[in-house]
Design a protein around this motif. Structure first.
Motif, mmCIF file in Angstrom:
data_model
loop_
_atom_site.group_PDB
_atom_site.id
_atom_site.type_symbol
_atom_site.label_atom_id
_atom_site.label_comp_id
_atom_site.label_asym_id
_atom_site.label_seq_id
_atom_site.Cartn_x
_atom_site.Cartn_y
_atom_site.Cartn_z
ATOM 1 N N ARG A 504 0.707 -1.500 0.042
ATOM 2 C CA ARG A 504 -0.076 -0.023 -0.121
ATOM 3 C C ARG A 504 0.760 1.142 0.115
ATOM 4 O O ARG A 504 0.360 2.138 -0.559
ATOM 5 C CB ARG A 504 -0.930 -0.083 1.248
ATOM 6 N N TYR A 505 1.838 1.301 0.766
ATOM 7 C CA TYR A 505 2.861 2.501 0.695
ATOM 8 C C TYR A 505 4.226 2.532 0.413
ATOM 9 O O TYR A 505 4.823 3.097 0.912
ATOM 10 C CB TYR A 505 2.618 2.654 2.550
ATOM 11 N N LYS A 506 4.370 1.555 -0.875
ATOM 12 C CA LYS A 506 5.722 1.470 -1.293
ATOM 13 C C LYS A 506 6.139 2.587 -2.041
ATOM 14 O O LYS A 506 7.548 2.955 -1.971
ATOM 15 C CB LYS A 506 5.806 0.155 -2.345
ATOM 16 N N ASP A 507 5.430 3.617 -2.528
ATOM 17 C CA ASP A 507 5.572 4.744 -3.096
ATOM 18 C C ASP A 507 6.041 5.717 -1.992
ATOM 19 O O ASP A 507 6.934 6.500 -2.252
ATOM 20 C CB ASP A 507 4.466 5.256 -3.905
ATOM 21 N N LEU A 508 5.532 5.858 -1.100
ATOM 22 C CA LEU A 508 5.585 6.640 0.340
ATOM 23 C C LEU A 508 6.970 6.137 0.856
ATOM 24 O O LEU A 508 7.655 7.019 1.305
ATOM 25 C CB LEU A 508 4.443 6.901 1.131
ATOM 26 N N TYR A 509 7.076 5.231 1.071
ATOM 27 C CA TYR A 509 8.112 4.610 2.081
ATOM 28 C C TYR A 509 8.803 3.330 1.220
ATOM 29 O O TYR A 509 8.752 2.264 1.553
ATOM 30 C CB TYR A 509 7.911 4.063 3.503
ATOM 31 N N PRO A 510 9.721 3.606 0.110
ATOM 32 C CA PRO A 510 10.149 2.481 -0.631
ATOM 33 C C PRO A 510 11.198 1.707 0.413
ATOM 34 O O PRO A 510 11.170 0.586 -0.013
ATOM 35 C CB PRO A 510 10.477 3.317 -1.924
ATOM 36 N N LEU A 511 12.080 2.485 0.988
ATOM 37 C CA LEU A 511 12.866 1.561 1.795
ATOM 38 C C LEU A 511 12.131 0.694 2.740
ATOM 39 O O LEU A 511 12.408 -0.597 2.772
ATOM 40 C CB LEU A 511 14.189 2.489 2.310
ATOM 41 N N GLY A 512 11.376 1.447 3.617
ATOM 42 C CA GLY A 512 10.672 0.572 4.562
ATOM 43 C C GLY A 512 9.991 -0.620 4.022
ATOM 44 O O GLY A 512 9.808 -1.838 4.528
ATOM 45 N N ALA A 513 9.280 -0.365 2.701
ATOM 46 C CA ALA A 513 8.639 -1.574 2.047
ATOM 47 C C ALA A 513 9.243 -2.646 1.725
ATOM 48 O O ALA A 513 9.051 -3.893 1.769
ATOM 49 C CB ALA A 513 7.746 -0.978 0.937
ATOM 50 N N SER A 514 10.634 -2.278 1.270
ATOM 51 C CA SER A 514 11.585 -3.201 0.752
ATOM 52 C C SER A 514 12.193 -4.231 2.042
ATOM 53 O O SER A 514 12.062 -5.283 1.741
ATOM 54 C CB SER A 514 12.652 -2.714 -0.055
ATOM 55 N N ILE A 515 12.039 -3.577 3.200
ATOM 56 C CA ILE A 515 12.608 -4.259 4.298
ATOM 57 C C ILE A 515 11.469 -5.244 4.738
ATOM 58 O O ILE A 515 11.778 -6.323 4.877
ATOM 59 C CB ILE A 515 12.798 -3.260 5.512
ATOM 60 N N LEU A 516 10.294 -4.816 4.766
ATOM 61 C CA LEU A 516 9.272 -5.960 5.104
ATOM 62 C C LEU A 516 9.101 -6.830 4.058
ATOM 63 O O LEU A 516 8.643 -8.062 4.434
ATOM 64 C CB LEU A 516 7.722 -4.945 5.197
ATOM 65 N N ILE A 517 9.180 -6.776 2.951
ATOM 66 C CA ILE A 517 9.342 -7.748 1.924
ATOM 67 C C ILE A 517 10.493 -8.552 1.691
ATOM 68 O O ILE A 517 10.423 -10.134 1.889
ATOM 69 C CB ILE A 517 8.959 -7.228 0.525
ATOM 70 N N ASN A 518 11.685 -7.963 1.965
ATOM 71 C CA ASN A 518 12.949 -8.834 1.669
ATOM 72 C C ASN A 518 13.718 -9.091 3.162
ATOM 73 O O ASN A 518 14.490 -10.018 3.074
ATOM 74 C CB ASN A 518 13.875 -8.181 0.982
#
Length: 609
Positions: A504-518
């Motif tokens: 949902r928020y990968k555009d707003l927090y791309p680094l944080g989203a990458s951490i949750l995924i990877n």
């Protein structure tokens, strides 16, 4: 015995018995001397254990030894694919019978297929000592009609196995069959010829763990060939019943066979023994369709509102179709056992009580009156609970674990009707490798992650626990309001919420989203970068992103102090004093120990006793 009487306080039970002039032994009213001779299980005096004055009450299990209603029993069948001598496919019905040590095939079927026939001379004797001979065995393959499963089998060749089954009419439309289920025999309700009997030598090779109740007596059991339907079918028009049991006497090479056309009582015993197989407690294998269903239920029911997730339990059936049976009686018994442990360890009781009080104060649970429930509906479940101690933990030395695998009186648990769901996070090994690629790292975990995800209020009736502060009080019901550890689907629900946040928020927090995924495994985040400023930005984005879902991070540690300059000391794994005292401070993460000073991982094997 009335469940409310069991739940009442000791003084209320004594007063009730006294006021109503009931026998203190059997708790019934009768004019003469009580015919029962049992004694209190605690003090061995002549009164019921529920009236014992000094220790926690013990529940007396009521057992019914008679049946006043005759039901028909559906035996499990599967439809298998065979190949005839001309290479054409055809299908036959096979009966599953764990009471037989051998498998059987009809002689006319062996004439139709390519099979390897060998001489095998054995004698069969029935219950009236009517002896028959077996002269051949046939080896061939059977194939599933639902998937690519196949099985090499060896069967004794006989002219007849049993009568056509089932021997009574079944209204298939009256059975609420889950839409995602693939049946091993789609025509289980149609009377048909039995061409194969899969005995214990074969059936338990294909039997899987999953069991799903359809009615009070009818269940689905998963196999490699699909789900089989078996159990009691009430209100049918059966005129006769058949059962076959085969056992081998190794010394005399005699096979004893029973062909019974008798009462339902013996058939019930056979069916109970039929389903006693080894339980797998933690590993749940699911077909792709089951995982797709769990994902579908999540996406359709998940709500993110005011920074809080709410989800449904991924049930295999609709809530109003569940027939779980009685879990309250066994939960009461388990709680009494827990109270005995409290009596021996007052310190444990105080820690346990503090845990329950915190659970309630945080809004993760609430007291409800047990009278609001229809305990006969089969849609209520009580979770037993017990303590797990971890003296090495810096934050949670006691954890209360809830048992969603406790069987009810119907032999079904809550976990049996829950979907496990797919794994939605990166592989553990991949996360460890990514963690070691970078110069600067931090480790943190999500505080009380499961309990930050609320459960749909309609499903909370499946998450009840019993509690009281003293054995002198009546038992109280606490309803858990959030995703609960101990349930089969909890890890999927909680981690799927993290993935939803990232998407949902990968555009707003791309680094944080990458951490949750990877870089996140369950609730542990292990993050690294070769640039310290980039790592600090990753930390900030992760904190802000998780706040949008109501999650907070704690137990922070890093191999560079600058990374944690803005983290409160109470949220850090180690204080500055701890770090100065010991240069070998290690963080437990992802099943290994990480030394933040030497920046190394350490594997430790358990000490031999």
């Amino acid at each position: 015995m009335c469940e409310r009487f069991k739940l009442a306080s000791l003084s209320d039970r004594v007063q009730f018995v006294t006021t109503n002039k009931l026998c203190q032994l059997c708790l019934n009213k009768h004019p003469n001397k009580c015919k029962f001779i049992f004694k209190c299980s605690f003090c061995k005096e002549k009164h019921n254990s529920l009236l014992h004055q000094d220790n926690p009450e013990k529940v007396i299990k009521q057992v019914a030894l008679s049946i006043n209603k005759c039901d028909d029993v559906l035996l499990p069948t599967i439809k298998v694919k065979l190949i005839d001598k001309n290479g054409h496919e055809f299908y036959v019905k096979a009966l599953c019978d764990s009471g037989s040590q051998l498998s059987f095939v009809l002689s006319d079927l062996t004439d139709k297929i390519n099979c390897n026939l060998t001489d095998e001379h054995m004698s069969i004797s029935g219950i009236c000592d009517d002896k028959n001979k077996i002269n051949q065995k046939a080896s061939f393959q059977i194939y599933s009609i639902n998937n690519n499963s196949k099985l090499d089998i060896s069967c004794c060749v006989v002219p007849k196995i049993t009568c056509d089954l089932p021997q009574f009419k079944i209204d298939a439309n009256s059975i609420n069959m889950p839409s995602h289920i693939k049946l091993a025999d789609p025509d289980f309700y149609k009377c048909d010829k039995i061409s194969l009997l899969l005995g214990c030598d074969l059936f338990f090779q294909i039997l899987l763990r999953d069991k799903l109740p359809l009615t009070a007596g009818l269940c689905l059991h998963n196999t490699l060939f699909g789900y089989v339907v078996a159990g009691k079918v009430s209100e049918s028009s059966a005129s006769s019943l058949c059962s076959n049991t085969v056992s081998i006497n190794n010394d005399e090479q005699v096979i004893q066979s029973k062909n019974e056309n008798d009462s339902l009582g013996s058939l019930e015993i056979n069916m109970q023994n039929f389903w006693k197989c080894e339980q797998v407690s933690e590993i749940y294998k699911e077909a792709a369709s089951d995982q797709e269903l769990a994902e579908s239920i999540f996406t359709e029911s998940m709500v993110l509102e005011d920074g809080i997730f709410q989800v449904d339990l991924p049930l295999k059936q609709n809530l109003d179709q569940l027939k779980l049976g009685d879990s309250l009686s066994r939960a009461i018994q388990r709680f009494h056992n827990l109270e005995k442990r409290f009596a021996k360890d007052p310190v444990l009781f105080q820690k346990y009580k503090a845990f329950i009080e915190e659970y309630l104060s945080l809004g993760h649970a609430e007291y409800v009156g047990i009278e609001i429930y229809d305990l006969e509906s089969g849609q209520i479940y009580f979770l037993p609970h017990h303590p797990v101690m971890n003296e090495n933990s810096s934050t949670t030395k006691l954890r209360v674990v809830f048992d969603g695998s406790m069987f009810t009186n119907l032999g079904i648990s809550l976990n049996d009707v829950l979907l496990n769901g797919p794994c939605v996070q990166n592989e553990l090994f991949n996360i460890l490798i990514l963690f070691r690629l970078h110069k600067y790292v931090f480790v943190t975990d999500i505080q009380k992650m499961f309990r930050q995800v609320k459960l749909n209020k309609a499903h909370c009736q499946l998450q009840n626990i019993l509690w009281r502060d003293s054995p002198q009080e009546g038992l109280k019901c606490i309803q858990l309001q959030t995703v609960t550890y101990g349930l089969k689907s909890s890890t999927f629900l909680a981690t799927r919420c993290l993935v939803e946040l990232a998407h949902r928020y990968k555009d707003l927090y791309p680094l944080g989203a990458s951490i949750l995924i990877n870089n996140t495994y369950i609730d542990d985040a292990n993050v690294g970068s070769n640039d310290i400023d980039s790592l600090i930005e990753m930390k900030k984005q992760l904190i802000e992103l998780l706040k949008l879902g109501g999650f907070t991070l704690h137990k922070w540690s890093s191999n560079d102090k600058k990374v944690l300059n803005d983290i409160p000391s109470e949220s850090k794994q180690f204080t500055e004093i701890d770090l100065c005292k010991d240069e070998n401070q290690c963080v437990k993460t992802l099943g290994v120990s990480y030394n933040i000073h030497s920046d190394t991982l350490k594997l430790t094997s358990p000490q031999q006793v």
